[in-house]
Design an enzyme around this catalytic site. Structure first.
Site, PDB file in Angstrom:
ATOM      1  N   SER A   1     -52.133  -4.907  83.490  1.00 57.42           N
ATOM      2  CA  SER A   1     -51.061  -5.191  82.552  1.00 57.42           C
ATOM      3  C   SER A   1     -50.073  -4.020  82.490  1.00 57.42           C
ATOM      4  CB  SER A   1     -51.651  -5.517  81.177  1.00 57.42           C
ATOM      5  OG  SER A   1     -50.713  -6.208  80.380  1.00 57.42           O
TER       6      SER A   1
ATOM      7  N   ASP B   1     -52.597 -12.416  82.525  1.00 57.81           N
ATOM      8  CA  ASP B   1     -52.843 -10.997  82.258  1.00 57.81           C
ATOM      9  C   ASP B   1     -54.273 -10.568  82.580  1.00 57.81           C
ATOM     10  OD1 ASP B   1     -53.404  -8.508  80.650  1.00 57.81           O
ATOM     11  OD2 ASP B   1     -51.329  -8.829  80.032  1.00 57.81           O
TER      12      ASP B   1
END
Length: 296
Positions: free
Chosen positions: A47, A160
């Site tokens: 991320s 993610d």
């Protein structure tokens, strides 16, 4: 000091964790690694960590990276999408800003081995992306469900990486690291019952071949892009504490020290992409997230 000297260990890995706007702290950590003469040969990011890691692996100077972090806006990462879909934003903003100043890079061509971690929606497992488009790999790793649209990559639907491996220590070892420096910004996403990984990741954090750096971010929110200069400084402080046994071999530039006092706009001021009036320089100027990935 760790059981090995990180300045001379040939396979030092760097695992940069997710944490939204808290990812600014990674820039401070990278500054201290440079000052202590520690040069990881393997970098993995999840991320927000994939953004800082991708810039670092592409040869970006850590102090220039800090300057870019201070000036970054949410509009540099994503653009609002009016079409139906699972998310308010898509990551075209990431690609468009890169296209304005140059071109995307292939991960396999970077000067430092690099990978991002994303989550396969179908299998709910971690996917290590260590080849292909740097922008696409980062776009998959930052695709927070509900905020960013899922990314289609190599036949997989990806979101993610923090959902399964918010601190990619395991991924760094998978890539061949013999000792890993881990930077923890936020906990694992254990509010999702089927994807609870905190215990598994913690088992890596306490290993002798892992050096942990954990900035004291206190009450700061990963969803508020405020006081980014302060976050960079907190990253520095945590790294200086964890690496205190290593002498400074590359002194910090005085201009970087002065930058700590810079104030940043609040979240509502940075949600919109920069307008041409705010950045009147020529189209060749490096702007926003694009500048992160331009090799110097």
């Amino acid at each position: 000091m760790p059981s090995v000297d990180l300045r001379y260990e040939p396979n030092v890995g760097l695992a940069l964790g997710g944490g939204g706007a808290l990812g600014a702290a990674h820039a401070g950590v990278l500054e201290v690694l440079y000052e202590r003469g520690i040069q990881p040969s393997i970098v993995v990011g999840t991320s927000a960590g994939s953004i800082a890691g991708g810039a670092y692996a592409n040869g970006r100077d850590p102090y220039e990276l800090s300057d870019l972090v201070r000036a970054a806006s949410w509009g540099d990462f994503g653009t609002f999408s009016m079409s139906p879909g699972l998310g308010l934003l898509d990551t075209e903003g990431l690609r468009e800003t890169v296209a304005r100043v140059g071109h995307d890079s292939l991960i396999e061509d970077l000067p430092i081995r690099f990978a991002t971690v994303a989550t396969d929606v179908a299998t709910e497992t971690a996917v290590l992306i260590d080849h292909g488009s740097l922008v696409e790999a980062i776009g998959a790793s930052i695709a927070v469900p509900g905020l960013f649209r899922p990314k289609q990559l190599d036949g997989l639907t990806l979101v993610d990486g923090g959902m399964v491996q918010n601190l990619p220590l395991e991924a760094a070892f998978t890539m061949g690291a013999t000792h890993v420096i881990g930077v923890r910004l936020a906990p694992e996403w254990d509010f999702l019952p089927k994807l609870r990984t905190a215990i598994q990741v913690h088992e890596y954090e306490i290993r002798d071949d892992v050096t942990m750096i954990t900035p004291r971010l206190r009450h700061r929110s990963q969803w508020v892009a405020k006081d980014l200069a302060g976050l960079i400084q907190l990253g520095r402080e945590a790294a200086e504490l964890a690496l205190a046994d290593y002498p400074i071999v590359n002194p910090r530039p005085t201009t970087a020290e002065a930058a700590v006092t810079i104030d940043e706009p609040a979240m509502e001021e940075v949600l919109q992409p920069q307008s041409e009036q705010e950045a009147p320089e020529t189209s060749q100027r490096q702007r926003g997230i694009a500048a992160f990935f331009q090799r110097r």
